[in-house]
Design an enzyme around this catalytic site. Sequence first.
Site: not given
Length: 584
Positions: A365, A394, A239
């Site tokens: 996502d 995600h 991320s």
Amino acid sequence: MSPASMASAACVDEISAAGLFLRAVAMVPAAHYLAASLLVLLSLFYNLFEFHFLRDLLHGFRGDPVVLTFNPASKIYEGVVSKCRIFHRRYLPTPWLASPHLQTAFLHFFGRPPCVTYRRQLFSVRDGGTIALDWLLASDVAGGYSNMDKVISKDDTAPLVIVIPGLTSDSASPYVKHLTYVMAKQGWNVVVSNHRGLAGISITSDCFYNAGWTEDVREVINHLHQEYPKAHIFAVGTSVGANILVKYLGEDEDNTPVTGAASICSPWDLVVCDRFLTRKPVQRLYNRALTMGLKDYAKLHKPVLARLANWEGIRKSCSVREFDSHATCLVGKFETVDTFYRCCSSVNFTGNIVVPLLCISALDDPLCTKEAIPWDECRANKNIVLATTAHGGHLAYFEGLTAQSLWWVEAVREFLSVLHTSPFIHGQKKAPTHGLHSLLESSIDKVPFVNVMEDGMVAAMTSDGAHDEHKEDLHNPINHDMKPENEVAYGDQSGDRTEVDADLQQSAVSLGQGVEEESSDNAIPDVTASVTGSMNQLSRRYRTSLWLLTYIAIVTTWPLVGSVLHNIFRKKLKGFLPAAWIRR
């Protein structure tokens, strides 16, 4: 029949039709209306949360192929990724998690991580900040008795994996535990580089981390490379941590000790992702959730943030953008939020990456939109391979009926394993040192010089051309007093160039003798003299070029004025222009 009677009959007919419709509606059982309402709500819910269970069912739960994007001449694909079986199979999400939002929520609230116990090391960076390094050694997951006091030997050759978590995440996050356990189970040592102020560590300086803060990662990696010089270092970012890692690799280029890396669900372009989080109602929910996490992080360090940032604005923030406006921009000295996003987006640094890099992103996502994925940039870099899947959420990528494992964790493990045994691993290099040699070879020719050719054409002289000309003057002892016609003269006297060249040559000879016969201390004055002479020479050429450009501009713009100036200054221009031009 009169018109009045006809209108009355028509009214009676309409009332009768309406009454009949109401009677028919009343005859339908209430359960049918309830079932229809539920069906409509279910359809809206199915589309709103992007379920794909029916699609998977119609396709026989075969899953979707992994799409690889890479340069046609990429040796990383040919020698590494093509040998990873997982990229040539289909990815099928867990059937009862057939939604990116379900996968993401399940990972956050449950995750089903393995049980791991870290060894903590506190690392202090140069600005006084403190970072928690959580270690998981291969011996900790090997089974049997584990000695928690064991330390890694300086001569240990086992590969070392550095994990960089996402926004407000640390070593306790479920997906981090999944990754560290799998890599340690393979016999590698793993260390989680937690962000400042997380993992139970207080802020000990006036610096906070953000989506583009690479200094902490750089210091941690360099420190680990010095401590364990024989171990290959790999890095995995997730991320926001992936954005930091990719930005760091692009900044340091070939001067990083990292031998291989993986980027998982990176936001890539922070401006695009910021717009995406305010587009749909579901994304707004994620925006609020992320903001709550940032505000909880700020509350832990209120004494410092209240002094450096706008605490009242932080407290009232309802979005990530508002938080960044009141906190990140003030602490990080960014003018605006968009300035911060543009400066810290890793998409701007992908072209400079020389380390083998695997990038994994899910097209569904819910946080990092597919619109931000740099397809062309990844395809242009021979060191990057981009793997995209249709589903995954995600950082989730749950697979199997029991959802016990994450697909991307296995993909990273296989990629790094094949890379470690391949000849395409990036060599570990130290940061370059700046000494006398680099001082002499530095390029100080940065101004726009001009070069007048025989036929009167004027062209820009690049720094490479000036450098080659300078080298020819230093190493060619013949005809130093002859001035070529296609060069711009340095002054009115023809001997200036000869004197400068002689001085430079004498300085170079003196410097060479000093290096051979004397110490480096005695060579410093010669180096200074050589550089000073070069600077003076370039300064004279710069002034001459400016006057010549001014003259050319006047001649081409006002030909009559140029002709007058040409006749007046004909004698002085002989030293600047070739003979062919003067005759004209």
